[in-house]
Design an enzyme around this catalytic site. Structure first.
Site, PDB file in Angstrom:
ATOM      1  N   ASP A  25      44.168  57.584   6.673  1.00 57.63           N
ATOM      2  CA  ASP A  25      45.075  58.052   7.428  1.00 57.63           C
ATOM      3  C   ASP A  25      44.779  58.733   8.548  1.00 57.63           C
ATOM      4  O   ASP A  25      43.428  59.465   8.565  1.00 57.63           O
ATOM      5  CB  ASP A  25      46.029  59.062   6.490  1.00 57.63           C
ATOM      6  CG  ASP A  25      47.421  59.093   7.046  1.00 57.63           C
ATOM      7  OD1 ASP A  25      47.651  58.370   7.758  1.00 57.63           O
ATOM      8  OD2 ASP A  25      48.293  60.030   6.677  1.00 57.63           O
ATOM      9  N   ASN A  73      54.561  49.722   5.129  1.00 63.76           N
ATOM     10  CA  ASN A  73      54.191  49.694   6.569  1.00 63.76           C
ATOM     11  C   ASN A  73      54.707  48.486   7.524  1.00 63.76           C
ATOM     12  O   ASN A  73      54.708  48.491   8.584  1.00 63.76           O
ATOM     13  CB  ASN A  73      52.589  49.511   6.423  1.00 63.76           C
ATOM     14  CG  ASN A  73      51.713  50.744   6.304  1.00 63.76           C
ATOM     15  OD1 ASN A  73      50.726  50.675   5.681  1.00 63.76           O
ATOM     16  ND2 ASN A  73      52.318  51.892   6.305  1.00 63.76           N
TER      17      ASN A  73
HETATM   18  C1  FPP Z   1      47.037  55.154   8.743  1.00 58.15           C
HETATM   19  O1  FPP Z   1      46.865  55.458   9.845  1.00 58.15           O
HETATM   20  C2  FPP Z   1      46.505  53.734   8.594  1.00 58.15           C
HETATM   21  C3  FPP Z   1      47.091  52.547   8.314  1.00 58.15           C
HETATM   22  C4  FPP Z   1      48.236  52.235   8.045  1.00 58.15           C
HETATM   23  C5  FPP Z   1      46.285  51.237   8.459  1.00 58.15           C
HETATM   24  C6  FPP Z   1      44.971  51.345   7.936  1.00 58.15           C
HETATM   25  C7  FPP Z   1      43.992  50.424   8.406  1.00 58.15           C
HETATM   26  C8  FPP Z   1      42.857  50.495   9.129  1.00 58.15           C
HETATM   27  C9  FPP Z   1      41.953  51.734   8.819  1.00 58.15           C
HETATM   28  C10 FPP Z   1      42.180  49.640  10.109  1.00 58.15           C
HETATM   29  C11 FPP Z   1      41.976  48.131   9.432  1.00 58.15           C
HETATM   30  C12 FPP Z   1      41.665  48.064   8.191  1.00 58.15           C
HETATM   31  C13 FPP Z   1      41.242  46.768   7.756  1.00 58.15           C
HETATM   32  C14 FPP Z   1      40.851  46.498   6.287  1.00 58.15           C
HETATM   33  C15 FPP Z   1      40.214  46.147   8.665  1.00 58.15           C
HETATM   34  P1  FPP Z   1      48.387  55.953  10.507  1.00 58.15           P
HETATM   35  O2  FPP Z   1      48.817  54.883  11.349  1.00 58.15           O
HETATM   36  O3  FPP Z   1      49.603  56.135   9.480  1.00 58.15           O
HETATM   37  O4  FPP Z   1      47.966  57.240  11.452  1.00 58.15           O
HETATM   38  P2  FPP Z   1      48.888  58.630  11.632  1.00 58.15           P
HETATM   39  O5  FPP Z   1      49.465  59.062  10.151  1.00 58.15           O
HETATM   40  O6  FPP Z   1      48.163  59.279  12.467  1.00 58.15           O
HETATM   41  O7  FPP Z   1      50.080  58.036  12.362  1.00 58.15           O
END
Ligand code: FPP
Length: 245
Positions: A25, A73
């Site tokens: 996250d 998501n």
């Molecule tokens: C949460 O950060 C992350 C995600 C919803 C996506 C996770 C994906 C990756 C780490 C990259 C790609 C993965 C692969 C398998 C290639 P957020 O967007 O919720 O961050 P925030 O809480 O700061 O808004």
């Protein structure tokens, strides 16, 4: 490079979790702090993900499950969902060689039908080409939800009862586990969540029933080998009692 756990130089000096989960996250906030669009955060997160996966395999983690995309998501702005799909595609193509080089067997947890046919084909290719590899098992949870996984398992068992394949009395914790996406894999020992939130967000809610949780404020793109080493050192000091004394 982390030092404590670098298996290539020496055996790990503390006990490692056999199955580790990571909620990656903080990509969006990482980008925002730099004045960049959220999608840059995901790009940097994907790069970090690739190197942390290799590191986990090298230090001797046997099962690693990462939360890449939840059933919830899809409600994100369309351009962010598209950017994430493009990253998944790119990662699956680029990381194919990592899996072979590192002997990593890859599995996808979740309902894959919702992804584009291109991504579904890549998923099949990655699973097939790595199925006989014997090193770390990497589970990538995509369009994954723990509640949905449990409902799915209930449906599988209900069908078996209706068909008279099993009796209700044969439904046990073990036969239930066998109907989860993680069938055949051990329960989760440690869940790490980066990004400062202290919640489980529907991740491996059955498998992590007795897991240790470690939350860190570090945003996922900034989470490096030394941070993982520090968390593994903390984990090794935890006394796990599994409800006993
Ligand atoms: C949460 O950060 C992350 C995600 C919803 C996506 C996770 C994906 C990756 C780490 C990259 C790609 C993965 C692969 C398998 C290639 P957020 O967007 O919720 O961050 P925030 O809480 O700061 O808004």
């Amino acid at each position: 490079m982390g030092v404590l756990f670098n298996k290539r130089e020496s055996e790990p000096q503390v006990s490692l979790p056999i199955h580790m989960g990571i909620i990656m996250d903080g990509n969006g906030r990482w980008a925002k702090r730099k004045g960049l669009p959220r999608t840059f955060g995901h790009k940097s997160g994907a790069k970090n993900f690739r190197s942390i996966v290799k590191y986990c395999s090298q230090i001797g983690i046997k099962h690693l499950t990462v939360y890449a995309f939840s059933t919830e998501n899809w409600t994100r702005p369309n351009e962010e969902v598209i950017a994430l799909m493009n990253l998944f595609e790119q990662y699956l193509i680029e990381a194919l060689s990592d899996f072979q080089n590192e002997n990593i067997k890859v599995k996808f947890l979740g309902e894959m039908e919702k992804f584009s046919s291109k991504i579904q084909n890549l998923i099949k290719e990655v699973e097939k080409s790595s199925q006989n590899l014997t090193g770390m098992v990497l589970n990538i949870a995509m369009n994954y939800g723990g509640k949905r996984e449990i409902v799915n398992a209930v449906k599988i068992l209900a069908e078996k009862v209706i068909k008279n394949d099993i009796q209700v009395s044969e439904i046990t914790e073990s036969s239930f586990s066998d109907c989860l996406y993680t069938a055949g894999q051990p329960d989760v020992d440690l869940v790490i969540r980066t990004g400062g939130e202290c919640r489980t967000s529907n991740f491996l809610i059955w498998q992590a029933a007795y897991a240790e949780y470690i939350f860190t404020d570090i945003l996922w793109p900034d989470f490096k080998f030394k941070d993982l080493d520090n968390i593994l050192t903390l984990y090794a000091k935890r006394k796990r009692r599994f409800g006993g004394v």
